[in-house]
Design a protein around this motif. Sequence first.
Motif: not given
Length: 292
Positions: A164-168, A181-198
């Motif tokens: 999605i970094s290639f989209t506007k 989420y806690l196990q994976n958040k540092d492995i993923f290349n997260l960006n400002e267009n991604t949000n998490f909900h539990f």
Amino acid sequence: MKKLLHISDLKQKDFDDIMRYSIELNTTKENLLSNKNFGLIFEKNSTRTRLSFKVGINQLNGNYIDIRFDELNLNRFESYEDTFEVMSCYLDYLIFRTTDHNKLELAYNFFKKPIINALSDKSHPCQAISDLYTLKENFGTINDLNIIWMGDMNNVLFSLIEAISFTKNTKVDVFTDKEIYLQNKDIFNLNENTNFHFDIDESIISRANCVMTDVFTSMNDKEDKENLLSKFQVNSKIMSMTNKNSVFMHCLPAKIGSEVTEDVIKGEKSIVLTQAKNRLVAQKGILKWLNI
Ligand code: CP
Ligand code: NVA
């Protein structure tokens, strides 16, 4: 040397070119791959990725050779270095699905030619490219969309978030378990267009153009996540929270009754077969990009 181990190996122009080539090759025939030999290593099961690459290579007049990982001398005493250096003496390209992303990195280090990740435990870039192609086909754009992802944080989501970094302004709202989420958040290349909900939040789901999911337990997973993720099943209640033009997507294979109910995956909002069909379209776009 071109490589597609992760979506982040691509620049915006590469991604745009792949999308354009995919559109072009969907309607025109080209002899692009004459005299080109692809090695295909599938260390894990595959239906769509294996077949769409093989048919795509055939349609572009190339050749492929199936390489059985368990038959290589790598399984006796030969090193990755010797194995993949030697392969590059014969092959022009390598397409590799593996249980362990490190093997793909090793292959890349020693194979002197372009290499494509056909899915690893970490990422599935070809799926993400194809899924953005499907979104473009369906909505006429890949920009300003709201994607809801329900369930596990896995290889398919990893590549979607990178893509999605290639989209506007396209956003991914991920509904998942907090521990995952806690196990994976540092492995993923997260960006400002991604949000998490539990927890399920109707106000966020109501904005969805697309609800996407994948199996709760992937091929490589050691632990079964079915119970942990059951509250994120995509069912008719979830789909009824969305607007009338929303679609349901799943990379397949699906475990019906687990991450998605039968009425949703077979229902009128489901575009999973179009999505599967577009794997072939996007593979040809990737193959052309690789060969230019
Ligand atoms: N979506 C996908 O990659 O399917 P296969 O595992 O069947 O290739
Ligand atoms: N996340 C799934 C995708 C299969 C295409 C898996 O790795 O098993």
